[in-house]
Design an enzyme around this catalytic site. Structure first.
Site, PDB file in Angstrom:
ATOM      1  N   HIS A 238      41.922  45.524  36.182  1.00 45.17           N
ATOM      2  CA  HIS A 238      42.847  44.568  36.713  1.00 45.17           C
ATOM      3  C   HIS A 238      44.241  44.468  35.433  1.00 45.17           C
ATOM      4  CE1 HIS A 238      44.245  41.352  39.088  1.00 45.17           C
ATOM      5  NE2 HIS A 238      44.487  40.497  38.193  1.00 45.17           N
TER       6      HIS A 238
ATOM      7  N   SER B  91      48.800  40.613  41.132  1.00 47.15           N
ATOM      8  CA  SER B  91      47.684  39.989  41.549  1.00 47.15           C
ATOM      9  C   SER B  91      47.846  38.937  42.736  1.00 47.15           C
ATOM     10  CB  SER B  91      47.149  39.182  40.199  1.00 47.15           C
ATOM     11  OG  SER B  91      45.957  39.029  40.644  1.00 47.15           O
TER      12      SER B  91
ATOM     13  N   ASP C 232      39.360  47.900  39.154  1.00 49.18           N
ATOM     14  CA  ASP C 232      39.804  46.455  39.168  1.00 49.18           C
ATOM     15  C   ASP C 232      38.782  45.641  39.908  1.00 49.18           C
ATOM     16  OD1 ASP C 232      41.214  43.969  39.583  1.00 49.18           O
ATOM     17  OD2 ASP C 232      42.899  44.723  39.704  1.00 49.18           O
TER      18      ASP C 232
END
Length: 686
Positions: free
Chosen positions: A658, A538, A623
């Site tokens: 995610h 991320s 995501d």
């Protein structure tokens, strides 16, 4: 060593797309990948998956062995430590061979029969992704509300179930965060709705059981803010929290009067952060008021909440960050961080006791756990370190005695904590700042520069990666890897200033710190650039993108998970989830100062024709935090521009978001694939 298949890497077509801002023109040849429904986009992602699978085909057997090895350390028929709330003991447990939890409870005593609230294994049938969240039981213990997400986009539908009959009501609320809070009348629910496009949590609704139309109670008009709603631990108030990176605002309502009007606690002032807890006739406020960078604790009377009347309870300290408080009937528990280490302070309200829990390790993680009961002298806290599995401990705050309720079992009989060593070492950054690292390895390793080493960091949002135990990580340590967590600026490891020094126009400190740590590890002969690997996900994936542009020669391999790499374009697109709320973290590129600064480090914009390390890049099609097209475009551009013949793989999970796969063991398959990638680069195949 590595075998190669004949499958050629997919070459993405180029369609120049012009992006102009502040008179600056950027040409994005892969902008077309943004259309998630276009067959060519799906074909490209599938082609990358096929290429990755073909290139790693020779590791498939090893991946399976790694998966079985990791899974074998985990107790399959495991259960959480039960906690008591409102007359019931609540338990989460897993059954052998099943991938999802079962939530249950027992009335009064743990010897009483079990009532199953949810069996997620049954609920997940027919779904490639399943997540249950926001379980909330009504005050009379008869009903339970909960949220379900079956896409991985963190978009939940709320349902209400009658616990006695098992019947699920027709009440159904779409596009929510999944959590909800009951008023004390057992029929009114408050919940948070998300914007269908950006997924920003921005509205609070009130739902009356059996009624069709829900009432909008609050709408957040500033798109840099999100909202949530919850009940105070004292059970007296329903609280709406409005939050942005730098500012908070709370609204409160007596939970006995669900049709009353919410009152503002303290209206928002840009830069004023605060959070509230209720106890007796006071609110306790954790805040950065009056430049209290590391926060201080204040209080005010319930009926007089004016900021000028807040009184100080614990003063601000330059070298101690107050992270959290837990309020009990007779005790106040304060979670602090000093010199990077967690400390738990216990104070009696009557002033007769004030002490810290003793911890004796150089690098560890300690945190208060599930403490929902208000009227108790027992504190639950968790403890673990890089070499010690996590335990849940019950501490009697009056007698100062403790009971270990549970220590994570590492099955298989091979793990002994005394076979591993952990230490904390410090590197010196470009500007002279000392950067701490937490290190773990198997005893007996020689520091001769030949050890494979995996260096991990996150470094954004003030989020601290503490030195935690991982049974999965043992698969690397037992094969000779050293594992390092670099506590770079942008996290809060050394207090709030540590975060401030790694964001906005100081963001590059995060990247420089990570590189300084790598140089130190090589210099001290923990490893060498031939054997050094880096990993981040991320915003930590942005870190990976930045370090390979700046110092690719230091690393043999990189794993970038769901990486945020196209920073300028994303931060200029306010239709993407989370963008507007991120301006206080990265800066708003609509302002030329921030535009130029972000552009100077954005990984996608700074790729050059040069050699890059071996790379595995992972993403999820659904995501919601980092859109799949960022890593996809980045890999396509890298393939086109890089001058080396190193590995470059893009792996897209076509079902997940995610957080990756949803089953309990499914995510281990992703870990096994990542580890096989690293181990293969070291020539280790068993």
């Amino acid at each position: 060593m590595t075998k190669h298949s004949n499958v050629k890497p997919p070459i993405a077509k180029k369609i120049p797309h012009h992006l102009e801002k502040h008179g600056d023109l950027r040409v994005d040849n892969y902008f077309w990948m943004k259309d998630r429904d276009h067959p060519e986009v799906i074909n490209y992602l599938n082609a990358e998956n096929e290429y990755c699978d073909a290139q790693m085909a020779h590791t498939k057997g090893f991946q399976k062995d790694l998966f079985e090895e990791m899974k074998a350390r985990i107790k399959e028929d495991d259960s959480s430590v039960p906690y008591k709330y409102n007359g019931y003991w609540y338990i989460t447990r897993f059954e052998k061979g099943k991938g999802y939890p079962i939530y249950s409870r027992k009335k009064d005593s743990l010897n009483n029969p079990e009532e199953v609230l949810f069996d997620c294994n049954k609920m997940a049938e027919g779904h490639s992704y399943f997540k249950l969240a926001g379980i909330s039981v009504s005050p009379d213990n008869k009903l339970v509300s909960y949220g379900v997400d079956t896409t991985g986009r963190r978009n939940y539908t709320i349902h209400v179930k009658n616990i006695e009959s098992g019947e699920v009501a027709n009440d159904r609320v779409l596009h929510t965060t999944g959590s909800s809070s009951w008023a004390n009348d057992n029929k009114t629910l408050f919940y948070t709705k998300k914007d269908e496009v950006t997924l920003r949590a921005y509205q609070i609704y009130k739902h009356k059981l059996g009624e069709k139309d829900d009432e909008l109670i609050f709408q957040e008009g500033d798109d840099t803010f999100g909202v949530t709603v919850y009940k105070s631990k004292s059970r007296k108030y329903i609280i709406i929290a409005c939050y942005s990176t730098l500012t908070n605002e709370y609204h409160i309502l007596n939970a006995d009067q669900p049709d009353g009007k919410f009152e503002v606690f303290q209206k928002r002032v840009r830069g004023l952060e605060y959070s509230i807890s209720h106890y007796k006739n006071h609110f306790y406020i954790l805040t950065n008021k009056d430049k209290a960078t590391n926060f201080k604790l204040m209080k005010c009377r319930e009926e007089d909440r004016k900021i000028n009347n807040w009184e100080e309870v614990i003063a601000h300290r330059k070298d101690v960050l107050i992270e959290n408080i837990d309020i009990f009937k007779d005790y106040l528990v304060v979670s602090e961080r000093s010199n990077g280490l967690n400390e738990i302070r216990i104070k009696r309200w009557d002033g007769t006791q004030d002490y810290y829990l003793p911890f004796d390790n150089e690098t560890y993680t300690a945190y208060t756990g599930t403490n929902v009961d208000f009227d108790t002298e027992l504190l639950r806290y968790g403890y673990n370190s890089l070499t010690t599995p996590s335990s849940v401990i019950e501490f009697n705050m009056r007698t100062k005695t403790k009971t270990v309720l549970k220590e994570q079992e590492v099955l298989g009989g091979k793990f002994k904590k005394e076979n591993y060593t952990s230490e904390r070492i410090w590197a010196t950054a470009e500007d002279g700042t000392k950067i701490p690292m937490s290190v773990v390895y198997k005893k007996g390793i020689k520091k001769d520069g030949n050890n494979p080493l995996l260096q991990y960091a996150y470094g954004s949002y003030g989020s601290t990666v503490d030195p935690y135990f991982s049974s999965v990580r043992l698969s690397l340590l037992d094969r000779g890897f050293i594992y390092v967590i670099a506590h770079v600026r942008g996290g809060e490891y050394l207090g709030r200033q540590w975060y401030e020094d790694g964001k906005l126009l100081k963001k590059k400190n995060t990247f420089k710190d990570f590189i300084a740590c790598s140089i130190h590890l090589i210099k001290e002969r923990y490893t060498s650039s031939k054997h050094l690997y880096a990993m981040g996900g991320s915003a930590g994936g942005l870190l990976m993108g930045a370090i390979i542009n700046k110092a690719p020669e230091l690393y043999n391999g990189i794993i970038a998970a769901v990486p945020f790499v196209d920073v300028v374009t994303t931060m200029l697109d306010d239709s993407i989830p989370l963008t507007t709320g991120e301006y206080d973290e990265w800066g708003n590129p609509n302002d030329i100062l921030y535009y130029n600064y972000i552009k100077s480090y954005s990984p996608y914009d700074n790729l050059q024709s040069k050699a890059y390390p071996n790379m595995l890049v992972t993403t999820g099609l659904n995501d919601s935090q980092v859109q799949y097209w960022e890593p996809a475009k980045w890999v396509a551009k890298l393939r086109n521009i890089k001058t080396d013949s190193n590995k470059l793989y893009l792996k897209t999970n076509m079902d997940a978001g995610h957080g990756g796969a949803s089953g309990r063991f499914e995510s281990l398959k992703e870990d096994a694939e990542e580890f096989a990638f690293l181990l293969d680069l070291e020539g280790i195949s068993s």
